[in-house]
Design a protein around this motif. Structure first.
Motif, short mmCIF file in Angstrom:
data_model
loop_
_atom_site.label_atom_id
_atom_site.label_comp_id
_atom_site.label_asym_id
_atom_site.label_seq_id
_atom_site.Cartn_x
_atom_site.Cartn_y
_atom_site.Cartn_z
N HIS A 1 2.38 -9.58 -13.63
CA HIS A 1 1.78 -10.83 -13.01
C HIS A 1 1.57 -11.56 -14.01
O HIS A 1 1.76 -13.13 -13.82
CB HIS A 1 0.69 -10.64 -11.95
N HIS B 1 3.11 -7.09 -7.60
CA HIS B 1 1.85 -6.58 -7.18
C HIS B 1 2.09 -5.00 -7.85
O HIS B 1 1.26 -4.25 -7.54
CB HIS B 1 1.38 -6.62 -5.84
N PHE C 1 -0.04 -8.13 2.85
CA PHE C 1 0.32 -9.20 3.45
C PHE C 1 1.69 -9.48 3.14
O PHE C 1 2.49 -10.08 4.16
CB PHE C 1 -0.60 -10.61 2.80
N ILE C 2 2.13 -9.43 2.04
CA ILE C 2 3.62 -9.68 1.72
C ILE C 2 4.75 -8.56 2.64
O ILE C 2 5.38 -9.04 3.27
CB ILE C 2 4.05 -9.47 0.16
N GLN D 1 -7.88 -6.46 -3.98
CA GLN D 1 -7.18 -7.63 -3.71
C GLN D 1 -5.86 -7.19 -3.76
O GLN D 1 -4.99 -7.98 -3.17
CB GLN D 1 -7.73 -8.75 -4.84
N ARG D 2 -5.18 -6.45 -4.77
CA ARG D 2 -3.74 -6.33 -5.02
C ARG D 2 -3.11 -5.62 -3.67
O ARG D 2 -2.16 -5.81 -3.45
CB ARG D 2 -3.70 -5.58 -6.28
N LYS E 1 -2.95 -8.01 -0.89
CA LYS E 1 -1.89 -9.13 -1.24
C LYS E 1 -0.42 -8.36 -0.82
O LYS E 1 0.18 -9.20 -0.02
CB LYS E 1 -1.79 -9.71 -2.56
N LEU E 2 -0.59 -7.03 -1.25
CA LEU E 2 0.73 -6.19 -0.91
C LEU E 2 0.88 -6.03 0.37
O LEU E 2 1.98 -6.44 1.01
CB LEU E 2 0.77 -4.95 -1.54
#
Length: 349
Positions: A322, A316, A253-254, A246-247, A250-251
């Motif tokens: 976080h 992240h 995506f960023i 998941q991390r 997300k990274l």
């Protein structure tokens, strides 16, 4: 049609002169089709954004660097790249007050040509330094997920430091030629161009095309390749920890968001705007030039947002950071929603 009618009214022996006049008429028609856009537009557009980015970026990067240093031993070698990413943002944010003064005075630069070039140099170092260190983070994540046995123990803190130094050197070498281009109108030092004047725009276009290739396109392709492979591995392997998966997603995506919103429009419209300036200098002008100019100013706003968006990378880098942010937001929410204590409950001394 106008040139053809003019040609019918002239005799053949004046054909050379007619061609000259015809060209002049066409040039006049093209210039009237492309009205000048006032440079005050960019000032009104950029001023509030610079103020907002300076405040939010300074707070976010300050908190991010502090949290990063607090959890330094708990983080992997990637923290070296994240730390340098924060340094590039701080370097750029410290120049924003001078640009705020510049645009608040209606594009009047009062700090001298040398400091103008230093300010633009800091922006370029921030821009391409951010791209460079984001690429390093992408490669590190790729090696950690796709080749964990090869990467574990081989990438040391020393390696990360050496790579960071190389990135700083490459970015500085790429940005240094920009300081040798004129940033003002002749002897008038009250202007501070982010590119150069019209006398050197052809050379600057050639320089910035090569700069875009080495400073943006190649790192962008490396980042896409790394995270493309990471997505395949994460989706096809069930043995990878869900939190890490998941991390990483997300990274990814960023990073895609940063490249898509901040970097791609800026490089596209910077080169396109320079090309329209070269064509205008040659007497070729069209109405869509104004659209390119406006898009260029919008892309300048978007690219400066990277200094405020880069701190998302800190979130992240490690789960403790976080958690600290969630705790900080929760405390702030409780402080706002907590009812005030009536004055009668206080004891009088």
């Amino acid at each position: 049609m106008l040139c053809f009618s003019f040609y019918l009214l002239r005799r053949p022996k004046h054909s050379q002169r007619e061609g000259t006049v015809c060209t002049a008429v066409q040039k006049m028609m093209n210039e009237t089709a492309c009205p000048h856009v006032s440079s005050d537009f960019s000032g009104r557009f950029l001023l509030p954004v610079y103020i907002l980015v300076f405040i939010t970026g300074l707070v976010a990067n300050g908190w991010g660097l502090k949290s990063l240093l607090h959890n330094w031993k708990k983080l992997g070698n990637v923290n070296v790249f994240v730390f340098n990413l924060g340094l590039t943002d701080i370097l750029y944010l410290l120049t924003l007050p001078f640009l705020v003064v510049y645009y608040s005075m209606k594009n009047k630069w009062i700090f001298g040509e040398a400091f103008c070039k230093i300010t633009r140099f800091c922006f370029n170092v921030n821009l391409y330094g951010s791209i460079g260190f984001l690429t390093c983070i992408s490669v590190y994540r790729y090696l950690t997920i796709v080749h964990p046995m090869r990467a574990m123990g081989r990438i040391t803190l020393t390696h990360s430091v050496i790579i960071s130094v190389i990135v700083w050197l490459l970015v500085s070498v790429q940005s240094l030629p920009d300081m040798f281009f004129t940033k003002t109108y002749g002897n008038n030092t009250e202007k501070c161009f982010d590119t150069t004047d019209n006398d050197h725009v052809e050379d600057y276009l050639k320089y910035t095309l090569g700069w875009t290739l080495t400073g943006f396109c190649i790192p962008f392709l490396i980042t896409l390749g790394c995270y493309g492979h990471v997505i395949v591995v994460l989706c096809s392997t069930n043995s990878i920890d869900k939190v890490l998966k998941q991390r990483s997603l997300k990274l990814m995506f960023i990073l895609i968001l940063l490249f898509s919103v901040c970097y791609i429009p800026y490089h596209v419209f910077r080169n396109l705007d320079l090309w329209t300036r070269v064509l205008t200098k040659q007497g070729i002008c069209y109405k869509w030039y104004n659209g390119v100019y406006i898009a260029r100013q919008i892309s300048r706003v978007l690219v400066c947002l990277n200094s405020a968006l880069n701190p998302l990378i800190y979130l992240h880098a490690h789960e403790n950071i976080h958690a600290q942010l969630r705790q900080l937001i929760q405390q702030a929410r409780q402080a706002v929603m907590r009812p005030s204590v009536p004055p009668t409950q206080f004891s009088l001394v």
